[in-house]
Design a protein around this motif. Structure first.
Motif, mmCIF file in Angstrom:
data_model
loop_
_atom_site.group_PDB
_atom_site.id
_atom_site.type_symbol
_atom_site.label_atom_id
_atom_site.label_comp_id
_atom_site.label_asym_id
_atom_site.label_seq_id
_atom_site.Cartn_x
_atom_site.Cartn_y
_atom_site.Cartn_z
ATOM 1 N N GLY A 99 0.808 -1.229 0.000
ATOM 2 C CA GLY A 99 0.000 0.000 0.000
ATOM 3 C C GLY A 99 0.831 1.265 0.000
ATOM 4 O O GLY A 99 0.401 2.296 0.518
ATOM 5 N N VAL A 100 1.996 1.207 -0.635
ATOM 6 C CA VAL A 100 2.901 2.369 -0.621
ATOM 7 C C VAL A 100 2.558 3.287 -1.801
ATOM 8 O O VAL A 100 3.098 3.151 -2.890
ATOM 9 C CB VAL A 100 4.379 1.927 -0.629
ATOM 10 C CG1 VAL A 100 4.755 1.321 0.704
ATOM 11 C CG2 VAL A 100 4.670 0.907 -1.734
ATOM 12 N N GLU A 134 2.559 9.618 -7.378
ATOM 13 C CA GLU A 134 1.504 8.674 -6.995
ATOM 14 C C GLU A 134 1.877 7.318 -7.578
ATOM 15 O O GLU A 134 2.196 7.204 -8.749
ATOM 16 C CB GLU A 134 0.153 9.142 -7.547
ATOM 17 C CG GLU A 134 -1.053 8.497 -6.874
ATOM 18 C CD GLU A 134 -1.218 7.021 -7.214
ATOM 19 O OE1 GLU A 134 -1.520 6.231 -6.303
ATOM 20 O OE2 GLU A 134 -1.024 6.656 -8.402
ATOM 21 N N LEU A 135 1.822 6.256 -6.775
ATOM 22 C CA LEU A 135 2.473 5.014 -7.162
ATOM 23 C C LEU A 135 1.526 3.839 -7.421
ATOM 24 O O LEU A 135 1.958 2.819 -7.941
ATOM 25 C CB LEU A 135 3.473 4.608 -6.066
ATOM 26 C CG LEU A 135 4.637 3.713 -6.462
ATOM 27 C CD1 LEU A 135 5.463 4.316 -7.586
ATOM 28 C CD2 LEU A 135 5.517 3.427 -5.251
ATOM 29 N N LEU A 136 0.267 3.966 -7.074
ATOM 30 C CA LEU A 136 -0.610 2.787 -7.155
ATOM 31 C C LEU A 136 -1.793 2.968 -8.090
ATOM 32 O O LEU A 136 -2.700 2.131 -8.113
ATOM 33 C CB LEU A 136 -1.120 2.409 -5.750
ATOM 34 C CG LEU A 136 -0.056 2.018 -4.738
ATOM 35 C CD1 LEU A 136 -0.704 1.633 -3.412
ATOM 36 C CD2 LEU A 136 0.791 0.864 -5.258
ATOM 37 N N GLY A 137 -1.814 4.038 -8.861
ATOM 38 C CA GLY A 137 -2.930 4.261 -9.770
ATOM 39 C C GLY A 137 -2.440 4.559 -11.168
ATOM 40 O O GLY A 137 -1.286 4.335 -11.525
ATOM 41 N N GLY A 138 -3.337 5.092 -11.992
ATOM 42 C CA GLY A 138 -2.963 5.512 -13.325
ATOM 43 C C GLY A 138 -2.759 4.371 -14.305
ATOM 44 O O GLY A 138 -3.297 3.268 -14.141
ATOM 45 N N LEU A 139 -1.960 4.608 -15.319
ATOM 46 C CA LEU A 139 -1.774 3.658 -16.417
ATOM 47 C C LEU A 139 -1.217 2.313 -15.970
ATOM 48 O O LEU A 139 -1.497 1.284 -16.581
ATOM 49 C CB LEU A 139 -0.826 4.257 -17.461
ATOM 50 C CG LEU A 139 -1.410 5.283 -18.429
ATOM 51 C CD1 LEU A 139 -0.293 5.893 -19.266
ATOM 52 C CD2 LEU A 139 -2.455 4.650 -19.327
ATOM 53 N N ILE A 168 -6.074 10.801 -5.441
ATOM 54 C CA ILE A 168 -5.386 12.074 -5.634
ATOM 55 C C ILE A 168 -5.219 12.796 -4.301
ATOM 56 O O ILE A 168 -4.144 13.341 -4.009
ATOM 57 C CB ILE A 168 -6.166 12.951 -6.636
ATOM 58 C CG1 ILE A 168 -6.297 12.221 -7.980
ATOM 59 C CG2 ILE A 168 -5.475 14.299 -6.820
ATOM 60 C CD1 ILE A 168 -7.254 12.884 -8.951
ATOM 61 N N GLU A 169 -6.256 12.775 -3.490
ATOM 62 C CA GLU A 169 -6.215 13.485 -2.203
ATOM 63 C C GLU A 169 -5.106 12.947 -1.306
ATOM 64 O O GLU A 169 -4.372 13.711 -0.672
ATOM 65 C CB GLU A 169 -7.557 13.358 -1.498
ATOM 66 C CG GLU A 169 -8.657 14.207 -2.109
ATOM 67 C CD GLU A 169 -10.029 13.887 -1.526
ATOM 68 O OE1 GLU A 169 -10.109 12.968 -0.673
ATOM 69 O OE2 GLU A 169 -11.009 14.544 -1.937
ATOM 70 N N ARG A 170 -4.963 11.618 -1.230
ATOM 71 C CA ARG A 170 -3.996 11.083 -0.266
ATOM 72 C C ARG A 170 -2.556 11.386 -0.675
ATOM 73 O O ARG A 170 -1.714 11.668 0.185
ATOM 74 C CB ARG A 170 -4.217 9.590 -0.055
ATOM 75 C CG ARG A 170 -3.930 8.695 -1.238
ATOM 76 C CD ARG A 170 -4.200 7.237 -0.913
ATOM 77 N NE ARG A 170 -3.832 6.365 -2.039
ATOM 78 C CZ ARG A 170 -3.939 5.042 -1.997
ATOM 79 N NH1 ARG A 170 -4.377 4.438 -0.904
ATOM 80 N NH2 ARG A 170 -3.577 4.317 -3.040
ATOM 81 N N VAL A 171 -2.251 11.347 -1.983
ATOM 82 C CA VAL A 171 -0.881 11.663 -2.380
ATOM 83 C C VAL A 171 -0.646 13.169 -2.320
ATOM 84 O O VAL A 171 0.451 13.627 -1.962
ATOM 85 C CB VAL A 171 -0.547 11.089 -3.768
ATOM 86 C CG1 VAL A 171 -1.232 11.859 -4.889
ATOM 87 C CG2 VAL A 171 0.968 11.059 -3.986
ATOM 88 N N ALA A 172 -1.674 13.959 -2.630
ATOM 89 C CA ALA A 172 -1.526 15.411 -2.518
ATOM 90 C C ALA A 172 -1.302 15.817 -1.067
ATOM 91 O O ALA A 172 -0.476 16.698 -0.778
ATOM 92 C CB ALA A 172 -2.757 16.106 -3.079
ATOM 93 N N ARG A 173 -1.999 15.159 -0.151
ATOM 94 C CA ARG A 173 -1.805 15.476 1.273
ATOM 95 C C ARG A 173 -0.378 15.172 1.706
ATOM 96 O O ARG A 173 0.239 15.951 2.446
ATOM 97 C CB ARG A 173 -2.823 14.705 2.123
ATOM 98 C CG ARG A 173 -2.707 14.982 3.626
ATOM 99 C CD ARG A 173 -3.939 14.548 4.389
ATOM 100 N NE ARG A 173 -5.060 15.454 4.135
ATOM 101 C CZ ARG A 173 -6.128 15.145 3.412
ATOM 102 N NH1 ARG A 173 -6.219 13.953 2.859
ATOM 103 N NH2 ARG A 173 -7.093 16.012 3.233
ATOM 104 N N ALA A 174 0.155 14.039 1.251
ATOM 105 C CA ALA A 174 1.546 13.708 1.582
ATOM 106 C C ALA A 174 2.489 14.779 1.045
ATOM 107 O O ALA A 174 3.459 15.166 1.711
ATOM 108 C CB ALA A 174 1.907 12.343 1.012
#
Length: 366
Positions: A99-100, A134-139, A168-174
């Motif tokens: 979950g990284v 962001e490491l767990l979404g997208g293409l 998007i929110e969780r990576v933006a918050r980080a």
């Protein structure tokens, strides 16, 4: 504090020889704190031995560890197999299971390496930025995906670029939180003028900035412009946050600011659990480099710096991280160079690792 657990996964290519060379550095860390270190095999070597790139036992050990230090994975080794028979990537499975979602890639130019960058010294001097990918979404994870043969004989490949607002929110918050610890500047990168996912990305990040982080100076930039600005004036950036594919490309582009891919570390972090613990996966960004594997040519600094990030973010030992980074700077200031940094070939993987270990302080922190 209870015993911390670090899992070493050397992987393929140059990974095993770098990890072997770093044994004195690992031993110094263990002597300086209460740390349990274990080692396991994954990647192509594991597949040859067990027909699994990430054995279940190794995955369970990773999930039980506070930090995982990963070497590299040689996905090209499977290129002779038909696509339908190629095994899953050990690294992608590790990222997803752990979950990284927030990948931090620091880009900093050492004073003594300003002249090594392919960019002009006056352009790169003082550059110090972090790309949050962001490491767990997208293409890389979106569905549907695959290759199919159409009725007319043509073949079609499909990948789906999908993002949800909460991803998007969780990576933006980080990224916002990281910016607060630095110079309080965040640049959000998207392609919202063409991609629907990019338009959503910009809307979500902008709304968070207004509502939760008014103290952080937020800007937005299209990815093509960002690529240009990284080589035009990298010092304008503090923290960059972007989606998976863009982050992959931009971080390799930014690596040339420092002069070599071999210099750069990364940290991939999960969300904190109920106890505040965050799983961390740490790796250099240089890849497996099979063309130089086994030749004592690989630069180990990216892996050492990744270990320093693990000490800082997951192993609760920021003082040790500072000492490790100081040892790296000391080696570079002394003019010690691997070939990728312009060295004459006399300093290889083992010699560079030993030089770093020799500069670690003998006295241990309390």
């Amino acid at each position: 504090m209870p015993t911390q657990r670090l899992l070493l996964l050397p992987g393929d290519g140059v990974g095993p020889e770098i990890f072997a060379a770093l044994e004195p550095v690992i031993a110094w860390v263990q002597s300086s704190m209460d740390l349990e270190v274990s080692r396991a095999q994954c990647g192509y070597g594991a597949w040859l031995a067990q027909k699994e790139t990430l054995p279940r036992r190794v995955l369970a050990e990773a999930m039980a560890s506070d930090a995982v230090l990963f070497g590299s994975e040689d996905n090209e080794a499977f290129s002779s197999l038909p696509p339908s028979e190629r095994p899953a990537s050990a690294l992608l499975e590790l990222r997803q299971t752990m979950g990284v979602f927030a990948n931090l890639r620091p880009i900093r130019v050492a004073r003594s390496l300003v002249d090594n960058s392919p960019l002009k010294p006056e352009v790169v001097e003082g550059a110090d930025l972090v790309i949050v990918r962001e490491l767990l979404g997208g293409l890389y994870f979106g569905t549907p995906r695959g290759v199919e043969t159409l009725a007319d004989g043509r073949r079609r490949g499909v990948d789906s670029l999908v993002y949800f607002s909460d991803e998007i929110e969780r990576v933006a918050r980080a990224a916002f939180e990281l910016a607060r610890t630095r110079r309080s500047k965040l640049c959000s990168v998207d392609k919202g003028n063409v991609l629907a996912s990019g338009a959503l990305w910009r809307d979500v990040v902008a709304a968070m900035g207004r509502a939760e982080y008014p103290d952080v100076e937020l800007s937005h930039m299209y990815v093509d412009n960002c690529a240009m600005q990284l080589v035009r004036r990298p010092t304008q950036f503090d923290v960059i946050v972007t989606e998976n594919t863009f982050g992959d490309i931009l971080s390799d582009c930014a690596a040339m600011i420092s002069g070599s891919l071999g210099m750069l570390p990364s940290a991939s972090l999960s969300a904190p659990d109920a106890s505040g613990r965050r799983r961390g996966l740490y790796e250099p960004i240089h890849g497996s480099a099979p063309d130089i594997a086994g030749k004592n040519l690989a630069n180990p600094i990216g892996t050492v710096s990744s270990l320093a990030l693990a000490l800082e973010h997951s192993l609760h030992a920021p003082e040790l991280a500072s000492r490790l980074n100081a040892a790296i700077d000391g080696v570079l200031d002394a003019g010690i160079r691997t070939r990728d940094l312009g060295g004459d070939g006399s300093t290889g993987t083992r010699e560079m690792a030993r030089a770093i270990a020799d500069r670690l302080p003998l006295s241990q922190p309390a």
